[in-house]
Design a protein around this motif. Structure first.
Motif, PDB file in Angstrom:
ATOM      1  N   SER A  78       7.612   6.907   8.378  1.00 22.26           N
ATOM      2  CA  SER A  78       6.632   7.724   8.371  1.00 22.26           C
ATOM      3  C   SER A  78       6.934   8.927   7.723  1.00 22.26           C
ATOM      4  O   SER A  78       8.054   9.813   8.034  1.00 22.26           O
ATOM      5  CB  SER A  78       6.052   8.151   9.753  1.00 22.26           C
ATOM      6  N   ASN A  79       6.379   9.394   6.367  1.00 18.00           N
ATOM      7  CA  ASN A  79       6.676  10.694   5.989  1.00 18.00           C
ATOM      8  C   ASN A  79       5.500  11.137   5.331  1.00 18.00           C
ATOM      9  O   ASN A  79       4.628  10.559   4.515  1.00 18.00           O
ATOM     10  CB  ASN A  79       7.733  10.114   4.636  1.00 18.00           C
ATOM     11  N   PRO A  80       5.276  12.389   5.676  1.00 19.40           N
ATOM     12  CA  PRO A  80       3.786  13.193   5.291  1.00 19.40           C
ATOM     13  C   PRO A  80       3.541  13.132   3.688  1.00 19.40           C
ATOM     14  O   PRO A  80       2.459  12.960   3.455  1.00 19.40           O
ATOM     15  CB  PRO A  80       3.967  14.585   5.668  1.00 19.40           C
ATOM     16  N   TRP A  82       4.377  10.682   1.642  1.00 20.51           N
ATOM     17  CA  TRP A  82       4.031   9.372   1.242  1.00 20.51           C
ATOM     18  C   TRP A  82       2.771   8.859   1.825  1.00 20.51           C
ATOM     19  O   TRP A  82       2.211   8.110   1.502  1.00 20.51           O
ATOM     20  CB  TRP A  82       5.129   8.547   1.705  1.00 20.51           C
ATOM     21  N   GLY A  83       2.200   9.676   2.919  1.00 21.01           N
ATOM     22  CA  GLY A  83       1.110   9.262   3.486  1.00 21.01           C
ATOM     23  C   GLY A  83       0.847   9.474   4.981  1.00 21.01           C
ATOM     24  O   GLY A  83       1.942   9.671   5.350  1.00 21.01           O
ATOM     25  N   ASP A  84      -0.033   9.239   5.631  1.00 21.36           N
ATOM     26  CA  ASP A  84      -0.309   9.232   7.110  1.00 21.36           C
ATOM     27  C   ASP A  84       0.161   8.164   8.065  1.00 21.36           C
ATOM     28  O   ASP A  84       0.301   8.406   9.082  1.00 21.36           O
ATOM     29  CB  ASP A  84      -1.635   9.896   7.503  1.00 21.36           C
ATOM     30  N   LEU A  85       0.176   7.041   7.396  1.00 27.68           N
ATOM     31  CA  LEU A  85       0.483   5.793   7.779  1.00 27.68           C
ATOM     32  C   LEU A  85       1.872   5.340   7.903  1.00 27.68           C
ATOM     33  O   LEU A  85       2.685   5.769   7.085  1.00 27.68           O
ATOM     34  CB  LEU A  85      -0.450   4.899   7.772  1.00 27.68           C
ATOM     35  N   PRO A  86       2.350   4.673   9.106  1.00 33.49           N
ATOM     36  CA  PRO A  86       3.632   3.936   8.906  1.00 33.49           C
ATOM     37  C   PRO A  86       3.620   3.160   7.723  1.00 33.49           C
ATOM     38  O   PRO A  86       2.864   2.516   7.339  1.00 33.49           O
ATOM     39  CB  PRO A  86       3.814   3.591  10.181  1.00 33.49           C
ATOM     40  N   MET A  87       4.914   3.212   6.936  1.00 35.68           N
ATOM     41  CA  MET A  87       5.216   2.322   6.099  1.00 35.68           C
ATOM     42  C   MET A  87       6.272   1.325   5.939  1.00 35.68           C
ATOM     43  O   MET A  87       7.261   1.675   6.800  1.00 35.68           O
ATOM     44  CB  MET A  87       5.036   3.064   4.404  1.00 35.68           C
ATOM     45  N   VAL A  88       6.067   0.129   5.275  1.00 35.33           N
ATOM     46  CA  VAL A  88       7.317  -0.816   5.376  1.00 35.33           C
ATOM     47  C   VAL A  88       7.959  -0.978   3.959  1.00 35.33           C
ATOM     48  O   VAL A  88       7.424  -1.283   2.889  1.00 35.33           O
ATOM     49  CB  VAL A  88       6.967  -1.925   5.897  1.00 35.33           C
ATOM     50  N   GLY A 163      13.305  11.085  -4.682  1.00 37.18           N
ATOM     51  CA  GLY A 163      12.564   9.864  -4.404  1.00 37.18           C
ATOM     52  C   GLY A 163      12.871   9.417  -2.816  1.00 37.18           C
ATOM     53  O   GLY A 163      12.409   8.374  -2.299  1.00 37.18           O
ATOM     54  N   SER A 164      13.972  10.025  -2.371  1.00 39.00           N
ATOM     55  CA  SER A 164      14.446   9.678  -1.116  1.00 39.00           C
ATOM     56  C   SER A 164      13.706  10.230   0.103  1.00 39.00           C
ATOM     57  O   SER A 164      13.159  11.061  -0.155  1.00 39.00           O
ATOM     58  CB  SER A 164      15.885  10.004  -0.984  1.00 39.00           C
ATOM     59  N   VAL A 165      13.779   9.446   1.347  1.00 36.07           N
ATOM     60  CA  VAL A 165      13.311  10.077   2.572  1.00 36.07           C
ATOM     61  C   VAL A 165      14.410  10.360   3.651  1.00 36.07           C
ATOM     62  O   VAL A 165      15.473   9.686   3.612  1.00 36.07           O
ATOM     63  CB  VAL A 165      12.145   9.160   3.051  1.00 36.07           C
ATOM     64  N   PRO A 166      14.002  11.214   4.297  1.00 37.89           N
ATOM     65  CA  PRO A 166      15.336  11.392   5.342  1.00 37.89           C
ATOM     66  C   PRO A 166      15.276  10.260   6.368  1.00 37.89           C
ATOM     67  O   PRO A 166      14.505   9.724   6.625  1.00 37.89           O
ATOM     68  CB  PRO A 166      14.665  12.746   6.171  1.00 37.89           C
ATOM     69  N   ARG A 167      16.416  10.079   6.841  1.00 39.16           N
ATOM     70  CA  ARG A 167      16.793   9.063   7.730  1.00 39.16           C
ATOM     71  C   ARG A 167      15.923   9.161   9.105  1.00 39.16           C
ATOM     72  O   ARG A 167      15.684   8.167   9.792  1.00 39.16           O
ATOM     73  CB  ARG A 167      18.493   8.998   8.125  1.00 39.16           C
ATOM     74  N   SER A 168      15.722  10.514   9.376  1.00 38.36           N
ATOM     75  CA  SER A 168      15.023  10.895  10.608  1.00 38.36           C
ATOM     76  C   SER A 168      13.590  10.453  10.557  1.00 38.36           C
ATOM     77  O   SER A 168      12.830  10.375  11.501  1.00 38.36           O
ATOM     78  CB  SER A 168      14.780  12.463  10.810  1.00 38.36           C
TER      79      SER A 168
END
Length: 244
Positions: A78-80, A82-88, A163-168
């Motif tokens: 989940s990343n704000p 990228w959107g509000d919903l969990p992504m895969v 383009g990366s997201v945190p591991r957290s």
């Protein structure tokens, strides 16, 4: 003597039946409870991970810390931004990796090495978006397996983290499809990145838990069936001998 022997045999059968049901219940319930603690179900709303995971598929993700994620893993995050919903998406790069697209054969390059990705949708990326990015420390670079239909790290190259997201941001690592039934099973382990340092993740305990639940169900059914059968046949046998 003979009657006592038969009585002892009946008591032994009842004892074994009780033990089978008890052990089966522990395995069955324990497997379910432990699985509920370790795993979280998700429904995938798009086909960005096809053919590995289809739109509407139900998957099971092991709850893991983002620090335990490796290249090739399919993760829920989940990343704000990228959107509000969990992504895969699938992890194709980790801390410090240099990701480039693409070589003459359309293959992704990680730290200069071309990566063969058999899980990518056939024909996907036929007109790839050319890019290069360096993954910051404690971050992940994520792509969908259906590259032509996935909104992923390529869409966020100018967001400040290339383009990366945190591991957290990782909520779990997808290990299996639970629905539909024709797709039921473990996700194949990605070996495409094994030649790079860090390797790939090993499977979690889900197969072991599934075996425990199945074995527990068989023990419960077998023990209960034996006890019920013995209770029905016992009076009939005694009545037959009394009549004889």
């Amino acid at each position: 003597m003979s009657g006592a022997g038969r009585g002892n045999g009946g008591r032994l059968g009842n004892l074994l039946s009780g033990w089978a049901v008890g052990i089966g219940s522990l395995l069955f319930l324990g497997g379910f409870v432990y699985g509920a603690v370790l795993y979280q179900p998700y429904t995938v709303p798009t086909d960005s991970m096809a053919p590995t995971i289809g739109v509407g598929d139900r998957v099971l993700a092991q709850r893991v810390d983002g620090g335990a994620v490796h290249r090739g893993d399919v993760v829920v995050f989940s990343n704000p931004l990228w959107g509000d919903l969990p992504m895969v998406k699938r992890v194709v790069g980790t801390d410090g990796d240099r990701i480039t697209c693409c070589d003459e054969q359309g293959r992704l390059r990680v730290n200069g090495k071309a990566i063969d990705e058999p899980y990518v949708s056939e024909g996907s990326g036929s007109a790839p978006t050319l890019f290069s990015a360096t993954v910051p420390k404690d971050h992940l670079f994520l792509l969908g397996d259906h590259r032509d239909a996935s909104l992923d790290s390529r869409e966020h190259l100018d967001d400040g983290e290339q383009g990366s997201v945190p591991r957290s941001a990782v909520d779990g690592r997808v290990e299996a499809r639970a629905w539909p039934l024709e797709g039921l099973g473990m996700l194949p382990r990605a070996t495409s990145f094994d030649t790079l340092s860090g390797g790939s993740s090993e499977s979690g305990p889900l197969p072991m838990l599934a075996v425990a639940v199945l074995l527990g169900a068989l023990l419960i059914f077998g023990g209960a069936s034996y006890g019920s059968l013995a209770n029905r046949l016992g009076p009939a046998r005694r009545a037959g001998k009394a009549g004889g």
